[in-house]
Design an enzyme around this catalytic site. Sequence first.
Site, mmCIF file in Angstrom:
data_model
loop_
_atom_site.group_PDB
_atom_site.id
_atom_site.type_symbol
_atom_site.label_atom_id
_atom_site.label_comp_id
_atom_site.label_asym_id
_atom_site.label_seq_id
_atom_site.Cartn_x
_atom_site.Cartn_y
_atom_site.Cartn_z
ATOM 1 N N PHE A 29 -8.628 4.844 9.879
ATOM 2 C CA PHE A 29 -8.559 5.994 8.979
ATOM 3 C C PHE A 29 -9.934 6.605 8.712
ATOM 4 C CE2 PHE A 29 -8.430 6.557 4.129
ATOM 5 C CZ PHE A 29 -8.268 7.927 4.201
ATOM 6 N N ASP A 75 -13.356 -7.349 19.612
ATOM 7 C CA ASP A 75 -13.015 -7.946 18.327
ATOM 8 C C ASP A 75 -14.324 -8.354 17.669
ATOM 9 O OD1 ASP A 75 -12.239 -9.840 16.264
ATOM 10 O OD2 ASP A 75 -10.292 -9.988 17.251
ATOM 11 N N TYR A 163 -8.701 -10.811 -0.367
ATOM 12 C CA TYR A 163 -9.334 -9.676 0.303
ATOM 13 C C TYR A 163 -10.674 -9.348 -0.329
ATOM 14 C CZ TYR A 163 -10.439 -4.788 1.265
ATOM 15 O OH TYR A 163 -11.104 -3.623 1.589
ATOM 16 N N LYS A 167 -14.634 -9.550 1.170
ATOM 17 C CA LYS A 167 -15.554 -8.422 1.223
ATOM 18 C C LYS A 167 -16.840 -8.708 0.446
ATOM 19 C CE LYS A 167 -15.022 -5.010 2.976
ATOM 20 N NZ LYS A 167 -15.410 -4.593 4.366
ATOM 21 N N ASN A 192 -11.609 3.918 -3.278
ATOM 22 C CA ASN A 192 -10.257 4.424 -3.010
ATOM 23 C C ASN A 192 -10.237 5.730 -2.207
ATOM 24 O OD1 ASN A 192 -10.109 3.026 -6.004
ATOM 25 N ND2 ASN A 192 -8.391 2.487 -4.694
ATOM 26 N N VAL A 203 -1.299 3.523 -1.434
ATOM 27 C CA VAL A 203 -0.390 4.097 -2.413
ATOM 28 C C VAL A 203 -0.089 5.576 -2.161
ATOM 29 C CG1 VAL A 203 -2.244 4.569 -4.090
ATOM 30 C CG2 VAL A 203 0.117 4.282 -4.874
ATOM 31 N N ARG A 286 7.239 -5.350 -6.959
ATOM 32 C CA ARG A 286 5.986 -4.817 -6.431
ATOM 33 C C ARG A 286 4.776 -5.142 -7.311
ATOM 34 N NH1 ARG A 286 6.782 -0.575 -2.563
ATOM 35 N NH2 ARG A 286 8.989 -0.231 -2.143
ATOM 36 N N LEU A 287 5.000 -5.812 -8.409
ATOM 37 C CA LEU A 287 3.890 -6.171 -9.280
ATOM 38 C C LEU A 287 3.046 -7.258 -8.623
ATOM 39 C CD1 LEU A 287 5.794 -6.286 -12.677
ATOM 40 C CD2 LEU A 287 4.200 -4.509 -11.907
#
Length: 341
Positions: A29, A75, A163, A167, A192, A203, A286-287
Amino acid sequence: MTTTTAPAPSAERFDWTGRTVLVTGAEGFIGSTLVDLLIERGARVRAFVHYKPYAEKGHLAHLIGDPRVETVAGDVRDAGRVTDAVAGCDTVFHLAALIGIPYSYDSPGAYVQTNVVGTENVAEACRRHAVRRLVHTSTSEVYGTARTAPIGEDHPLQPQSPYSASKIGADMVALSHWHAFELPVTVVRPFNTYGPRQSARAVIPTILAQLHAGAREIRLGSLTPTRDFTYVTDTARGFLALAACDRALGEVVNLGTGREIAVGDLARRLVEASGRDAEVVVDPARLRPSGSEVERLLSDNGRARAWAGWEPEVSLTDGLKRTSEWVADHPHLFAPARYQV
């Protein structure tokens, strides 16, 4: 709210003409948007993409056969392949990473291997080949829920998911090469990023995909967390500006708008942008796990403004409209859109 330091002359005027630039994660992206921008500014791009036996080019398909782009499959966990890719490059933008919070609960070790070990391989290759600049990609998720707002680069790091922990580790690996070896590295911390080409795991595109598919009910997790959304071309411009900014050497720099919006309010703005009619509801399934949800992210972008002369140009209203139009034009990329957000 942002730091009020007067902006510096923009580092975006840096001349990229004829420079060989490596972009890891180039088919993704943000990576593909950055590749497009580099080409526009005259660079020769070496696009490092994850090897796929079925030859899928991701968002670089439109550049197949373009002499300005060399595609290298590999990779980042393969140190030798990374070293070969870095050879002869002036600048390296390291965006390759395993992303997404939900999957990190299931496979945390994979995140460590790709994000931490992969970053070590990139940094070592840059040191070996004496690149002019390494720009390493972080994420605002490393801050966790804001203790103070807006969030400056000195805000405590809080690993609220596997995650974000991976990072944080990757950032420290990159910065250690500045302190230990004087590798010219800058850590860029986007808040974001959204826009065309983003996958339905995020989202904004997953809501838009549901709306354009005719959903009358948008089911989300918690609606109260706030985020600072930055349009993808603004983020890519920030990468280029910071790659030319000597003041940012050995430093972390936020890229965000300095404005926040709650997820519930964002969903309602997306309903408006899409021209559809739908109700936003909470789906308990989804919480996120207790203690893992990041409740607030709001950037202090003072360093980017003062050091590199960067500032966002695309408003949230315009950005959401552009993104909605792109999702509507690419329904095949979002069918079915079954991602947890």
